[in-house]
Design a protein around this motif. Structure first.
Motif, short mmCIF file in Angstrom:
data_model
loop_
_atom_site.label_atom_id
_atom_site.label_comp_id
_atom_site.label_asym_id
_atom_site.label_seq_id
_atom_site.Cartn_x
_atom_site.Cartn_y
_atom_site.Cartn_z
N ILE B 109 0.84 -1.21 0.00
CA ILE B 109 0.00 0.00 0.00
C ILE B 109 0.88 1.26 0.00
O ILE B 109 0.63 2.20 -0.73
CB ILE B 109 -0.98 -0.01 1.21
CG1 ILE B 109 -2.02 -1.11 1.02
CG2 ILE B 109 -1.66 1.35 1.38
CD1 ILE B 109 -2.84 -1.40 2.27
N VAL B 110 1.95 1.24 0.81
CA VAL B 110 2.81 2.42 0.95
C VAL B 110 3.70 2.61 -0.28
O VAL B 110 3.74 3.69 -0.87
CB VAL B 110 3.65 2.35 2.24
CG1 VAL B 110 4.64 3.51 2.33
CG2 VAL B 110 2.73 2.36 3.47
N PHE B 111 4.42 1.55 -0.69
CA PHE B 111 5.44 1.73 -1.75
C PHE B 111 4.95 1.33 -3.16
O PHE B 111 5.44 1.88 -4.15
CB PHE B 111 6.71 0.93 -1.40
CG PHE B 111 7.36 1.39 -0.13
CD1 PHE B 111 7.99 2.62 -0.06
CD2 PHE B 111 7.34 0.61 1.02
CE1 PHE B 111 8.59 3.06 1.11
CE2 PHE B 111 7.94 1.02 2.19
CZ PHE B 111 8.57 2.26 2.25
N GLN B 112 4.10 0.37 -3.25
CA GLN B 112 3.52 -0.11 -4.51
C GLN B 112 4.57 -0.44 -5.59
O GLN B 112 4.36 -0.20 -6.78
CB GLN B 112 2.53 0.93 -5.05
CG GLN B 112 1.34 1.09 -4.13
CD GLN B 112 0.24 1.93 -4.70
OE1 GLN B 112 0.44 2.69 -5.64
NE2 GLN B 112 -0.95 1.80 -4.15
N ASP B 113 5.72 -0.99 -5.17
CA ASP B 113 6.74 -1.33 -6.17
C ASP B 113 6.62 -2.77 -6.65
O ASP B 113 7.17 -3.14 -7.68
CB ASP B 113 8.15 -1.06 -5.62
CG ASP B 113 8.44 -1.83 -4.35
OD1 ASP B 113 7.48 -2.19 -3.64
OD2 ASP B 113 9.62 -2.07 -4.05
N LEU B 114 5.93 -3.60 -5.91
CA LEU B 114 5.68 -4.99 -6.33
C LEU B 114 4.18 -5.25 -6.26
O LEU B 114 3.48 -4.66 -5.44
CB LEU B 114 6.41 -5.97 -5.39
CG LEU B 114 7.95 -5.98 -5.42
CD1 LEU B 114 8.48 -6.91 -4.33
CD2 LEU B 114 8.47 -6.45 -6.76
N PRO B 115 3.68 -6.16 -7.13
CA PRO B 115 2.24 -6.43 -7.08
C PRO B 115 1.83 -7.12 -5.76
O PRO B 115 2.61 -7.88 -5.18
CB PRO B 115 1.99 -7.36 -8.26
CG PRO B 115 3.32 -7.82 -8.71
CD PRO B 115 4.34 -6.88 -8.20
N LEU B 116 0.63 -6.83 -5.32
CA LEU B 116 0.11 -7.39 -4.06
C LEU B 116 0.11 -8.92 -4.09
O LEU B 116 0.42 -9.58 -3.09
CB LEU B 116 -1.30 -6.85 -3.78
CG LEU B 116 -1.95 -7.33 -2.48
CD1 LEU B 116 -1.19 -6.81 -1.26
CD2 LEU B 116 -3.40 -6.89 -2.39
#
Lengths: 291, 220
Positions: B109-116
């Motif tokens: 949620i904070v960084f969004q650099d990898l998919p959930l």
């Protein structure tokens, strides 16, 4: 039918490489203070472990409260309190933690009674066990066991590490439990003087065999220790001599026969310890028909 | 059984003092701030694995205090003793797994650099690896005491090395990749069921082995 034995053993055998416990028959009465005596390595702890089904036996039957100690193990253990020489609770716990743990293990756990014993033994509730002295640890063991009011309390050298004052206090509590509540106590110890004061019944184990198992008074009344000079011609049938030892010019014998030893000096203040020592140290293979 | 689990809990609390837990959390936070999504996935693998070595700590404590022998005099079956240890350790790993999943979701949620999805898959894989390690470790610890950890680690490292070696010298690597691709195409429910069944079988085997070893150890 009313049960009269708390422990009944038949043809019990446990063999190790260099030691064998062999008990043909042993009945220990209910509601008595029973002393289990014998030298180190005689088989006392092995017998206790077998009673608790902690080790596998080679053969034989053990009944506790009339129930087989293997098939009714959990039921029996709910009614037995065991106190060993050391305190086996994790050192990071305090006596309050112990209460929270043990109350889940024993059906008849009585917290009120436990707290009473903690107060009686001056045990601080929030002090960790690692900070306890040896005496305090042993007193904690007693508080735990007494809290669930077991019908049989087994003590394996549990009083040995206590100072005489605490030991007497503990023995007084145990005696009180036996006399007023009708519970049974089996105390294995090498401090025989304690047992002479409190025990009703004594079982002497030597080299894995039961030498005698009887009421204390019967034992004291049935044996005689006599000392006489070697030059005295005393006729004693060999079969009457249980054991004997030599003391310079004298011979000390343990016998069950009160006759034929009139010339001898009879030990009036004979103790269980004397009998035990003669059994352990003495010999009984000498020809006594003509000393 | 609850009594024994309470004892294990107290031993763990004593071992992992608040200062230690804060230190682990600070290091985890540092990893996440430094490596973002990768840091969170790293924690999702490492943290449950660290917790999986709990049986070694508990066994050391039991052996040191003599509790492992004393407990036999208590009115609890051998099965109950083993079962309580399994429940406690599995519960602890499950709790840690839940924590790492929450950390991974928050990181996404904070960084969004990898998919959930990747965060979740790695968290669950980390949890599964740790549970597997625990199921191997428990019987080993009952059999060999604290050395059980070394033995299991050695066996696992040897197995991984052998697998990698086998991939290098044979066409096993291609087959493995094909197998993974095949798994990804199967319905997720079937994969979950298969994994669940596999873990149930391994758990039962591990439990029976622990029981056998434990009973044999003291019945001498």
């Amino acid at each position: 039918m009313e049960r009269c034995n708390v422990i009944e053993i038949e043809n019990l055998k446990k063999a190790y490489k260099n030691f064998e416990l062999n008990i043909k028959e042993l009945d220990l009465p209910e509601g008595k203070f029973i002393g289990l005596i014998g030298e180190n390595g005689a088989g006392k702890t092995t017998l206790i472990k077998l009673l608790l089904n902690l080790i596998e036996r080679n053969s034989g039957e053990i009944k506790i409260f009339g129930q087989d100690n293997r098939t009714s193990e959990i039921d029996i253990k709910n009614k037995i309190g065991v106190i060993f020489e050391s305190c086996y609770f994790p050192s990071c716990m305090n006596s309050v933690d112990i209460e929270k743990m043990m109350c889940k293990l024993y059906k008849s756990w009585d917290t009120h009674r436990y707290l009473e014993y903690l107060a009686r033994f001056d045990l601080p509730p929030f002090k960790k066990i690692r900070e306890y002295s040896r005496g305090m640890k042993l007193k904690l063991n007693f508080a735990v066991v007494l809290a669930y009011e077991p019908d049989l309390i087994i003590l394996d050298e549990a009083t040995s590490g206590l100072d005489p004052i605490i030991r007497n206090e503990i023995l007084a509590i145990l005696t009180d439990i036996v006399t007023t509540e009708g519970k049974s106590v089996l105390l294995s110890t090498h401090i025989i003087s304690d047992l002479e004061k409190v025990a009703d019944y004594l079982t002497f184990i030597h080299d894995g065999n039961i030498i005698f198992s009887d009421y204390k008074d019967n034992i004291l009344n049935s044996y005689i220790i006599a000392r006489f000079h070697k030059r005295d011609k005393i006729i004693i049938p060999q079969e009457d001599v249980v054991a004997s030892i030599y003391e310079r010019d004298h011979i000390v014998i343990l016998t069950k026969n009160k006759l034929n030893i009139m010339k001898a000096e009879i030990f009036k203040e004979m103790s269980i310890e004397d009998i035990m020592l003669l059994y352990v140290k003495g010999v009984n293979d000498r020809d006594w028909s003509d000393v | 059984m609850i009594g024994l689990m309470y004892k294990d809990f107290k031993v763990m609390i004593d071992r992992f003092k608040p200062a230690n837990i804060i230190a682990i959390l600070v290091v985890s936070l540092f990893f996440i701030l430094l490596m973002r999504g990768s840091g969170a996935t790293f924690i999702a693998i490492i943290l449950p694995l660290v917790v999986a070595s709990t049986p070694v700590i508990l066994q050391t404590s039991d052996e040191k205090s003599g509790w492992d022998k004393y407990v036999w005099a208590a009115p609890i079956s051998k099965k109950g003793i083993i079962w309580s240890r399994y429940l406690f350790c599995l519960g602890l790993i499950a709790g840690t797994g839940l924590f790492t999943i929450i950390v991974n979701i928050l990181t996404q949620i904070v960084f969004q650099d990898l998919p959930l999805k990747l965060h979740l898959i790695i968290s669950i894989v980390g949890l599964l690896i740790s549970v597997l390690y625990l199921l191997l470790l428990l019987p080993a610890v009952y059999a060999y005491g604290t050395s059980g950890n070394t033995i299991v680690s050695f066996i696992l490292i040897a197995a991984v090395m052998f697998f990698l070696y086998a991939i290098n010298i044979t066409n096993l690597g291609d087959k493995f990749i094909r197998f993974v691709k095949y798994l990804l195409n199967i319905d997720i429910k079937i994969v979950c069921l298969a994994i669940g069944f596999m873990y149930m079988v391994i758990s039962l085997f591990s439990f029976q082995l622990s029981l056998m070893v434990y009973t044999k150890k003291f019945k001498r």
